[in-house]
Design an enzyme around this catalytic site. Structure first.
Site, mmCIF file in Angstrom:
data_model
loop_
_atom_site.group_PDB
_atom_site.id
_atom_site.type_symbol
_atom_site.label_atom_id
_atom_site.label_comp_id
_atom_site.label_asym_id
_atom_site.label_seq_id
_atom_site.Cartn_x
_atom_site.Cartn_y
_atom_site.Cartn_z
ATOM 1 N N CYS A 137 0.782 -1.243 0.000
ATOM 2 C CA CYS A 137 0.000 0.000 0.000
ATOM 3 C C CYS A 137 0.812 1.290 0.000
ATOM 4 O O CYS A 137 0.686 2.115 -0.895
ATOM 5 C CB CYS A 137 -0.913 0.046 1.222
ATOM 6 N N HIS A 154 -2.644 6.522 4.597
ATOM 7 C CA HIS A 154 -1.476 5.628 4.702
ATOM 8 C C HIS A 154 -0.171 6.238 4.177
ATOM 9 O O HIS A 154 0.700 5.522 3.669
ATOM 10 C CB HIS A 154 -1.752 4.283 4.004
ATOM 11 N N HIS A 167 -9.416 -4.546 1.474
ATOM 12 C CA HIS A 167 -8.387 -4.892 2.455
ATOM 13 C C HIS A 167 -9.029 -5.674 3.605
ATOM 14 O O HIS A 167 -10.172 -5.423 3.952
ATOM 15 C CB HIS A 167 -7.763 -3.601 2.980
#
Ligand SMILES: *[C@@H]1O[C@H](CO)[C@@H](O)[C@H](O)[C@H]1NC(C)=O
Ligand SMILES: *[C@@H]1O[C@H](CO)[C@@H](O)[C@H](O)[C@H]1NC(C)=O
Ligand SMILES: *[C@@H]1O[C@H](CO)[C@@H](O)[C@H](O)[C@H]1NC(C)=O
Ligand SMILES: *[C@@H]1O[C@H](CO)[C@@H](O)[C@H](O)[C@H]1NC(C)=O
Ligand SMILES: *[C@@H]1O[C@H](CO)[C@@H](O)[C@H](O)[C@H]1NC(C)=O
Ligand SMILES: *[C@@H]1O[C@H](CO)[C@@H](O)[C@H](O)[C@H]1NC(C)=O
Length: 478
Positions: free
Chosen positions: A73, A129, A214
């Site tokens: 990611c 993220h 996810h």
């Protein structure tokens, strides 16, 4: 009387096309990033997967057959938001864990910052993220007018908790009112709300990094029920999560149509990396999956859609890499990226099928591993050196049994050379039979390695603990 005036004011604000306002000539851009969506987990690659909305958009637009992403990611999102390879940023090693003071350094200009300078309204809903230990690394400080979502890599879809803390924000504010509600529903509602309030005279950039698919494997029952014939329970849930995302994209599409924005909208859809085998994702017939440098981890599902595309309804085989979306989106917006970035604009490839300006790319270079790790593509050839990652077999759905194990080499420390044109599934290692080609590719990888920036991989920072921040993962500790 006062009430009536206020009401009319609110109506005017909420209407998309005010009298006298003109439609923008720049395209609205919707950049959708699915999380951990596997090669074999979309309807246009696997007829068992129910993604009617995405299938239609893909078939009406252009399907990309060689669109590459990073292996996990954070590196892919770095590429999307900066146009740089993560190994030039310091984010190439695995992902940012909640307790790590890692981030994309401030001197990198994020895509929405560039788009704002071109007149765009910029909104993000979903997963970040890319670091949050200081406010300056968070979405609304990096070019987004608004942010609704979470800072970390994954969380419970209903409690919105990851590890020991809540992680859900509306701009900078912690959201405590959504416990028990499935994230995909209220994230989609937020996107629809943004679209409904948007003025058609301003170009809109929507960055929609979905939570789906996810892990944790969680989805409302009605989506899981769409796959009653799938025996494996985890796989059934995963596929339900794919279909929930499909419905969400349908709702966003409908809102864009209702607001009169759709005819002038460019949609770019991509996964961030391959499907995660341990979480029931699937990349068959490609080798490996998320966390590996095999094609199953790095060759991503992707398509583009929009009335501005001149050539549609086909599969495009041109070479595209995650770093290219940044300059491509800027080009679509009428701008240009700064000199020196790793990405190249693929706008002509997307609009009219012109040959890609790219002939090679770096899958990743990460020397923090116990063994060095690097992989590059040059023309039809791919070199992997060091740690390619596991699983390294070819895993068919729906079960998680590896059909064929690898070639017997240690997947954590080897040298592989493939001709991907002849061997897209990486069955035939040519490292021994093509020594000259191997040397040439190794020299090329060493050349790329010279510009490597050391990876950020700090130990856990106790100051990060949500206990010190009212129970939520919060900026302020770096
Ligand atoms: C950002 O700063 C680092 C460290 O000084 C440097 O290596 C890198 O090239 C800079 N990147 C950009 C895009 O300015
Ligand atoms: C899509 O919209 C319909 C109709 O409003 C709604 O019932 C459904 O929950 C929405 N789905 C998602 C994933 O948001
Ligand atoms: C803007 O474009 C939409 C869709 O093409 C159209 O329905 C609408 O009338 C246009 N508005 C203006 C003010 O031109
Ligand atoms: C797994 O799936 C493959 C292909 O669908 C099948 O041949 C194999 O028997 C299955 N294995 C198990 C353990 O179910
Ligand atoms: C990796 O393999 C090389 C030789 O093939 C060996 O010299 C090296 O020690 C190995 N490294 C590790 C960490 O196993
Ligand atoms: C997609 O790429 C694969 C090889 O990786 C190739 O076999 C296939 O024909 C391509 N699909 C299309 C429709 O071009």
């Amino acid at each position: 009387m006062l009430r009536v005036v206020l009401l009319m004011g609110a109506l005017a604000l909420g209407s998309a096309a005010q009298p006298g306002s003109k439609n923008t000539t720049k395209p609205h851009i919707v950049f959708i990033v699915a999380d951990d969506l596997g090669w074999n987990d979309v309807g246009w690659h696997n007829p068992d997967v129910k993604t009617p909305v995405l299938d239609q958009l893909a078939h009406e637009g252009v399907i990309f057959n060689q669109s590459y992403v990073n292996y996990v990611c954070t590196p892919s999102r770095t590429a999307f938001m900066t146009g740089y390879y993560p190994y030039h940023v310091g984010t190439q090693h695995q992902v940012i864990f909640p307790w790590q003071a890692s981030y994309v350094p401030s001197n990198f200009t994020f895509l929405p910052e560039k788009l704002k300078a071109l007149g765009y309204a910029t909104h993000m809903v979903g997963k970040w993220h890319l670091g949050f230990c200081n406010w300056k690394y968070t979405p609304t400080y990096r070019g987004f007018d608004s942010f609704y979502g979470y800072y970390n890599g994954a969380e419970d879809y209903y409690t919105h908790v990851v590890a020991t803390g809540l992680d859900l924000r509306d701009d900078k504010d912690v959201v405590k009112t959504k416990n028990g509600q499935y994230g995909t529903y209220f994230f989609t509602d937020r996107v629809v709300d943004i679209v409904e309030k948007h003025q058609a005279d301003t170009p809109l950039f929507l960055y929609l990094p979905f939570q789906n698919v996810h892990q944790p494997l969680e989805v409302p029952k009605r989506f899981e029920d769409m796959y009653a014939s799938v025996q494996d329970e985890n796989r059934r849930t995963l596929l339900g999560m794919v279909s929930a995302m499909d419905e969400a994209v349908g709702n966003v599409t409908m809102a864009m149509k209702n607001a009169g924005l759709w005819d002038n909208t460019l949609v770019i859809f991509t996964t961030d990396n391959g499907g995660w085998i341990t979480a029931s994702g699937n990349n068959y017939p490609l080798r490996g999956g998320k966390t590996t440098l095999w094609e199953g981890g790095t060759r991503g599902v992707a398509f583009a859609h929009g009335k501005m595309l001149q050539k549609t309804g086909y599969t495009n085989n041109e070479m595209i890499h995650a770093v290219d979306w940044y300059p491509t989106i800027l080009a679509a917006a009428g701008g240009t990226a700064d000199a020196g970035i790793d990405g190249v604009s693929q706008l002509d490839t997307i609009l009219s099928g012109k040959p890609s300006p790219r002939t090679e790319f770096v899958y990743n270079i990460d020397d923090v591993q116990t063994t060095k790790q690097g992989a590059i593509r040059v023309g039809d050839y791919k070199l992997i050196e060091g740690n390619a990652g596991t699983p390294d077999g070819w895993i068919p759905p729906p079960n998680l049994t590896e059909e064929t194990q690898s070639d017997g080499e240690d997947p954590n420390n080897g040298t592989w050379l493939f001709n991907l044109k002849d061997d897209p599934t990486e069955h035939h290692n040519l490292a021994d039979s093509m020594p000259d080609k191997l040397k040439e590719m190794q020299a090329k990888l060493e050349e790329y390695r010279k510009s490597l920036v050391p990876a950020m991989d700090p130990p856990p920072d106790p100051k990060s603990t949500p206990m010190l921040w009212g129970g939520a993962w919060s900026p302020g500790w770096c």
